[in-house]
Design a protein around this motif. Structure first.
Motif, mmCIF file in Angstrom:
data_model
loop_
_atom_site.group_PDB
_atom_site.id
_atom_site.type_symbol
_atom_site.label_atom_id
_atom_site.label_comp_id
_atom_site.label_asym_id
_atom_site.label_seq_id
_atom_site.Cartn_x
_atom_site.Cartn_y
_atom_site.Cartn_z
ATOM 1 N N UNK A 1 46.031 41.670 49.409
ATOM 2 C CA UNK A 1 46.303 41.337 48.237
ATOM 3 C C UNK A 1 47.113 43.325 48.445
ATOM 4 N N UNK B 1 48.601 35.816 45.291
ATOM 5 C CA UNK B 1 47.534 36.225 45.127
ATOM 6 C C UNK B 1 46.592 35.502 44.345
ATOM 7 N N UNK B 2 46.819 34.680 43.774
ATOM 8 C CA UNK B 2 46.086 33.634 42.707
ATOM 9 C C UNK B 2 45.448 33.184 44.250
ATOM 10 N N UNK C 1 42.885 34.768 45.968
ATOM 11 C CA UNK C 1 41.951 34.903 45.370
ATOM 12 C C UNK C 1 40.796 33.495 44.748
ATOM 13 N N UNK C 2 41.288 32.334 44.551
ATOM 14 C CA UNK C 2 40.718 30.521 44.315
ATOM 15 C C UNK C 2 40.139 29.933 45.520
ATOM 16 N N UNK D 1 38.481 41.057 47.774
ATOM 17 C CA UNK D 1 39.099 42.440 48.353
ATOM 18 C C UNK D 1 38.862 43.031 49.171
ATOM 19 N N UNK D 2 38.917 43.645 49.496
ATOM 20 C CA UNK D 2 38.309 44.518 50.886
ATOM 21 C C UNK D 2 37.714 45.743 50.286
ATOM 22 N N UNK D 3 36.901 47.072 50.279
ATOM 23 C CA UNK D 3 37.171 48.318 49.570
ATOM 24 C C UNK D 3 36.760 48.573 48.143
ATOM 25 N N UNK D 4 36.434 47.091 48.078
ATOM 26 C CA UNK D 4 36.777 46.915 45.842
ATOM 27 C C UNK D 4 36.086 47.573 45.919
ATOM 28 N N UNK D 5 36.799 48.702 44.580
ATOM 29 C CA UNK D 5 35.994 48.840 43.920
ATOM 30 C C UNK D 5 35.027 48.337 42.606
ATOM 31 N N UNK D 6 36.038 47.212 42.135
ATOM 32 C CA UNK D 6 35.417 46.410 40.729
ATOM 33 C C UNK D 6 36.904 45.473 41.131
ATOM 34 N N UNK D 7 35.977 44.472 40.690
ATOM 35 C CA UNK D 7 36.668 43.146 40.249
ATOM 36 C C UNK D 7 36.010 42.570 39.740
ATOM 37 N N UNK D 8 37.065 42.519 38.509
ATOM 38 C CA UNK D 8 36.906 41.734 37.497
ATOM 39 C C UNK D 8 37.297 40.443 37.001
ATOM 40 N N UNK D 9 38.242 39.739 37.985
ATOM 41 C CA UNK D 9 38.357 38.504 38.087
ATOM 42 C C UNK D 9 37.190 37.675 39.138
ATOM 43 N N UNK E 1 34.540 36.344 35.466
ATOM 44 C CA UNK E 1 34.543 35.572 35.244
ATOM 45 C C UNK E 1 34.192 34.124 35.801
ATOM 46 N N UNK F 1 41.739 50.078 46.168
ATOM 47 C CA UNK F 1 41.752 48.834 45.238
ATOM 48 C C UNK F 1 40.257 48.498 44.547
ATOM 49 N N UNK F 2 41.293 47.457 43.803
ATOM 50 C CA UNK F 2 40.313 46.593 42.952
ATOM 51 C C UNK F 2 40.826 45.588 42.180
ATOM 52 N N UNK F 3 39.644 45.429 41.381
ATOM 53 C CA UNK F 3 40.909 43.852 40.284
ATOM 54 C C UNK F 3 41.058 44.635 38.587
ATOM 55 N N UNK G 1 49.351 44.548 41.078
ATOM 56 C CA UNK G 1 49.893 43.118 41.217
ATOM 57 C C UNK G 1 49.029 42.765 40.440
ATOM 58 N N UNK H 1 47.592 39.174 39.771
ATOM 59 C CA UNK H 1 46.727 38.049 40.407
ATOM 60 C C UNK H 1 46.626 37.118 39.333
ATOM 61 N N UNK I 1 44.675 39.496 34.691
ATOM 62 C CA UNK I 1 44.082 40.607 35.893
ATOM 63 C C UNK I 1 45.162 40.985 36.739
ATOM 64 N N UNK J 1 45.794 43.358 40.837
ATOM 65 C CA UNK J 1 44.845 44.246 41.850
ATOM 66 C C UNK J 1 45.631 45.067 41.572
ATOM 67 N N UNK K 1 37.399 52.168 36.456
ATOM 68 C CA UNK K 1 36.794 50.320 37.050
ATOM 69 C C UNK K 1 35.927 50.578 36.187
#
Lengths: 119, 174
Positions: A33, A96-97, A100-101, A106-114, A117, B99-101, B128, B130, B140, B142, B151
């Motif tokens: 990403x 990107x889609x 993710x599918x 995502x590395x080092x991510x603080x949040x991943x809302x996708x 869900x 980073x994050x989504x 970006x 996603x 959503x 990124x 966050x």
């Protein structure tokens, strides 16, 4: 050196700088990403500036020689810029889609809302 | 009939753009190119009318929307894009990322509006797109550098993600 030659050189320099930064970003960033950030934004901007340099050169040739082939070159390059602006973000979004599918986190991510869900 | 005419005229404009400079007719074109362009445009219009005018909604024919689009493209969009590139350059060199989504709700209703916003988001600072929820039009995104605290919220602050772009998407496309 004429002033428009200077402008063309500056456009080429800006374009190459941003395209180069895009390449460095592609190598430096940790995951798909963040790499897409570098690969889409920097290369779109860089390519627009190199294309603007081509348009500038074509118009300068058109004025100095009067050869209408240069008008064709300038318009084609302008059309290429529009296509670039339309297709580049769509391609990045598709990659990107798809990433993710197929389960790339995502590395080092603080949040991943996708992720929350997705079943 | 209207989809056919719109598609034909669009195809003709693109054809004439690509063949400008071929002769002296109307300053730029040779007569052969003109006739061939009209002929090919009619074929394209007959074949592709149901693709270009898929939604049967002709609001984009309004020239005021085109004017707003041009103002948007030259003003806020170009500025944000230049800023985006300096931002990416800064992160490439220093390697400072967080980073994050995140999820944003732009409250747009049409497909064209969401496409417009998603493309703008991808080309501008640190974001970006996603994925998109096709039922609720929630995007959503990124985000390469999430500010502290952002966050924790369920929907990220739309002003911080894409500035005034959602308003512009509404003005141009809805």
């Amino acid at each position: 050196m004429l002033w428009w030659e200077l402008v063309i050189y500056i456009f080429v320099a800006i374009g190459l700088t941003f395209n180069g930064l895009g390449v460095i970003g592609l190598l430096r960033f940790p995951d798909v990403y963040t790499r897409l950030h570098a690969a889409t934004k920097a290369t779109t901007f860089g390519s627009i500036f190199t294309s603007l340099a081509v348009i500038g050169w074509a118009f300068a040739q058109l004025i100095s020689t009067g050869n209408s082939w240069n008008l064709t070159l300038a318009l084609h390059t302008f059309f290429a810029i529009i296509c670039l602006l339309l297709t580049n973000p769509v391609g990045a979004h598709a990659i990107a889609r798809a990433a993710h599918r197929s389960g790339v986190k995502p590395k080092q991510a603080v949040v991943d809302r996708l992720e929350e869900v997705k079943e | 009939m209207l989809p056919f005419i719109i598609t034909t005229i669009d195809a003709l404009i693109i054809y004439l753009l690509l063949t400008a400079g071929s002769g002296d007719f109307l300053y730029f074109w040779s007569p052969e190119e003109f006739v061939m362009g009209i002929f090919l445009s009619i074929i394209v219009g007959a074949l592709a009318r149901n693709y270009l005018c898929h939604s049967k909604n002709y609001r984009m024919l309004n020239p005021v929307r085109w004017l707003k689009f041009v103002v948007y493209a030259i003003g806020p969009f170009l500025f944000a894009m230049a800023k985006a590139n300096l931002d990416v350059a800064y992160r490439v060199i220093t390697g400072k990322i967080r980073p994050g989504i995140v999820k944003i709700d732009p409250k747009l209703n049409t497909d064209f509006g969401v496409t417009f916003l998603a493309n703008s988001i991808t080309l501008t600072p640190g974001t970006l797109s996603v994925d998109v929820d096709e039922d609720t039009n929630v995007l959503y995104v990124h985000w390469i550098n999430i500010p502290e605290g952002e966050e924790k919220k369920e929907y990220a602050d739309i002003k911080k993600v894409c500035g005034s772009f959602a308003d512009w998407a509404r003005r141009v496309a809805e």
